[in-house]
Design a protein around this motif. Structure first.
Motif, PDB file in Angstrom:
ATOM      1  N   GLY A 150     -44.438 -40.324 -27.515  1.00  0.00           N
ATOM      2  CA  GLY A 150     -45.010 -40.049 -28.827  1.00  0.00           C
ATOM      3  C   GLY A 150     -46.100 -38.990 -28.804  1.00  0.00           C
ATOM      4  O   GLY A 150     -46.143 -38.110 -29.677  1.00  0.00           O
ATOM      5  N   GLU A 151     -46.961 -39.031 -27.797  1.00  0.00           N
ATOM      6  CA  GLU A 151     -48.048 -38.053 -27.749  1.00  0.00           C
ATOM      7  C   GLU A 151     -47.544 -36.670 -27.354  1.00  0.00           C
ATOM      8  O   GLU A 151     -48.055 -35.653 -27.834  1.00  0.00           O
ATOM      9  N   LEU A 152     -46.528 -36.616 -26.495  1.00  0.00           N
ATOM     10  CA  LEU A 152     -45.944 -35.309 -26.171  1.00  0.00           C
ATOM     11  C   LEU A 152     -45.244 -34.723 -27.403  1.00  0.00           C
ATOM     12  O   LEU A 152     -45.299 -33.504 -27.639  1.00  0.00           O
ATOM     13  N   PRO A 168     -38.845 -19.307 -26.718  1.00  0.00           N
ATOM     14  CA  PRO A 168     -37.890 -19.919 -25.788  1.00  0.00           C
ATOM     15  C   PRO A 168     -38.291 -19.684 -24.337  1.00  0.00           C
ATOM     16  O   PRO A 168     -38.918 -18.681 -23.988  1.00  0.00           O
ATOM     17  N   GLY A 169     -37.942 -20.641 -23.512  1.00  0.00           N
ATOM     18  CA  GLY A 169     -38.251 -20.544 -22.089  1.00  0.00           C
ATOM     19  C   GLY A 169     -37.462 -21.578 -21.317  1.00  0.00           C
ATOM     20  O   GLY A 169     -36.505 -22.174 -21.827  1.00  0.00           O
ATOM     21  N   GLU A 170     -37.884 -21.824 -20.099  1.00  0.00           N
ATOM     22  CA  GLU A 170     -37.168 -22.765 -19.238  1.00  0.00           C
ATOM     23  C   GLU A 170     -37.171 -24.178 -19.818  1.00  0.00           C
ATOM     24  O   GLU A 170     -36.176 -24.900 -19.716  1.00  0.00           O
ATOM     25  N   ARG A 171     -38.262 -24.566 -20.473  1.00  0.00           N
ATOM     26  CA  ARG A 171     -38.370 -25.929 -20.998  1.00  0.00           C
ATOM     27  C   ARG A 171     -37.930 -26.043 -22.449  1.00  0.00           C
ATOM     28  O   ARG A 171     -37.577 -27.141 -22.905  1.00  0.00           O
ATOM     29  N   LEU A 172     -37.983 -24.945 -23.183  1.00  0.00           N
ATOM     30  CA  LEU A 172     -37.783 -24.980 -24.630  1.00  0.00           C
ATOM     31  C   LEU A 172     -36.580 -24.136 -25.049  1.00  0.00           C
ATOM     32  O   LEU A 172     -36.460 -22.979 -24.655  1.00  0.00           O
ATOM     33  N   LYS A 173     -35.699 -24.726 -25.849  1.00  0.00           N
ATOM     34  CA  LYS A 173     -34.492 -24.040 -26.314  1.00  0.00           C
ATOM     35  C   LYS A 173     -34.358 -24.212 -27.830  1.00  0.00           C
ATOM     36  O   LYS A 173     -34.816 -25.195 -28.411  1.00  0.00           O
ATOM     37  N   GLY A 190     -39.224 -35.397 -17.265  1.00  0.00           N
ATOM     38  CA  GLY A 190     -38.233 -36.446 -17.469  1.00  0.00           C
ATOM     39  C   GLY A 190     -38.013 -36.844 -18.909  1.00  0.00           C
ATOM     40  O   GLY A 190     -37.163 -37.694 -19.198  1.00  0.00           O
ATOM     41  N   LEU A 191     -38.749 -36.244 -19.836  1.00  0.00           N
ATOM     42  CA  LEU A 191     -38.587 -36.542 -21.260  1.00  0.00           C
ATOM     43  C   LEU A 191     -37.767 -35.449 -21.935  1.00  0.00           C
ATOM     44  O   LEU A 191     -38.001 -34.264 -21.712  1.00  0.00           O
ATOM     45  N   GLU A 192     -36.808 -35.858 -22.746  1.00  0.00           N
ATOM     46  CA  GLU A 192     -35.987 -34.923 -23.519  1.00  0.00           C
ATOM     47  C   GLU A 192     -36.317 -35.124 -24.989  1.00  0.00           C
ATOM     48  O   GLU A 192     -35.952 -36.132 -25.590  1.00  0.00           O
ATOM     49  N   LYS A 211     -37.255 -38.237 -33.802  1.00  0.00           N
ATOM     50  CA  LYS A 211     -37.307 -39.686 -33.610  1.00  0.00           C
ATOM     51  C   LYS A 211     -38.478 -39.995 -32.674  1.00  0.00           C
ATOM     52  O   LYS A 211     -38.570 -39.437 -31.590  1.00  0.00           O
ATOM     53  N   ARG A 212     -39.347 -40.902 -33.123  1.00  0.00           N
ATOM     54  CA  ARG A 212     -40.531 -41.263 -32.340  1.00  0.00           C
ATOM     55  C   ARG A 212     -40.667 -42.778 -32.319  1.00  0.00           C
ATOM     56  O   ARG A 212     -40.297 -43.451 -33.284  1.00  0.00           O
TER      57      ARG A 212
END
Length: 270
Positions: A150-152, A168-173, A190-192, A211-212
């Motif tokens: 939730g905090e992320l 965009p980058g390695e973590r963000l699409k 580990g969080l998607e 969704k949280r």
């Protein structure tokens, strides 16, 4: 009468001491937050970075960012507004102070009302919520996997306030949906995570939906409504936020914040 004065004085002393301890703790947490992330402001935005992105996403970055604009490494923010401590509670006035980092995802927020002080945070890859009655008596100290998620999500959703974080980058699409919406995905530790993001014709992001965890077991629809774009410190950002849960019974708004001040790339408290 003397006993009453002694009791009142003792209570005031407790309140003052509690606020001093809270201030010291908050300073330590902010220092820890900034100490775990690095500056990425030597990176500059170039329009080639958004080629191939969904059309509304390109529209957003063309509207928000300037060619050669430095990446935002740190943000510090103040706001006021209204808040509900529960879906069935009344609105109360709140003032907030927040610090965020981008190279390593993280933030800490302190919200103050007449009755309580809350600290919401994502530091060292862990989420936590602490609530103190009268800034002294701890009534909530919540953490665990649902708070990590939730905090992320909160940090990611508030990236509209430090928008180079949405490039965009390695973590963000980014993935296309239609002419006015796109899906943002973010993978970290580990969080998607994801947001379904709605844009207006100008290019402003006006809504973010995901969704949280509302409690330890149930994922519910969580929505951030965004408005009032202004250019602050050479960055175009929204200044008005409304946050709500979309439940079977209907929409339940619980936070309405107005940005009062925002500064970038200063890894220190106000």
């Amino acid at each position: 009468m003397i006993i009453a004065l002694i009791i009142a004085g003792f209570f005031i002393w407790i309140l003052i001491t509690g606020k001093i301890i809270l201030s010291i703790q908050f300073k330590k947490e902010v220092k820890t937050l900034f100490g775990q992330s690095e500056s990425i402001s030597s990176n500059l935005f170039h329009s080639e970075q958004i080629y191939g992105l969904p059309e509304p996403v390109q529209r957003y970055f063309k509207y928000i960012l300037k060619e050669g604009q430095p990446y935002i490494s740190y943000a510090r923010i103040t706001h006021d507004g209204q808040f509900k401590t529960g879906l069935d509670k009344k609105w109360v006035h709140i003032k907030g102070e927040q610090y965020a980092t981008t190279e390593k995802p993280g933030f800490i927020w302190k919200g103050v009302t007449a009755m309580f002080t809350a600290r919401d945070m994502y530091i060292a890859d862990k989420g936590r919520l602490v609530v103190l009655l009268f800034s002294v008596f701890k009534v909530v100290d919540a953490k665990g996997e649902e708070y990590d998620q939730g905090e992320l999500l909160r940090w990611l959703g508030e990236s509209v306030l430090y928008p180079t974080n949405l490039l965009p980058g390695e973590r963000l699409k980014w993935m296309a949906i239609d002419s006015n919406s796109a899906k943002l995905t973010f993978n970290y530790n580990g969080l998607e995570l994801f947001f379904i993001i709605t844009f207006n014709e100008v290019g402003e992001i006006i809504q973010m939906e995901t969704k949280r965890y509302m409690d330890k077991e149930n994922l519910e629809t969580w929505i951030i409504k965004i408005a009032g774009y202004e250019e602050l410190n050479n960055v175009k950002v929204p200044t008005s936020f409304e946050v709500l849960w979309r439940l079977k019974q209907g929409d339940f708004s619980y936070a309405k914040f107005n940005i009062k001040r925002i500064e970038y790339n200063k890894a220190e408290m106000f």
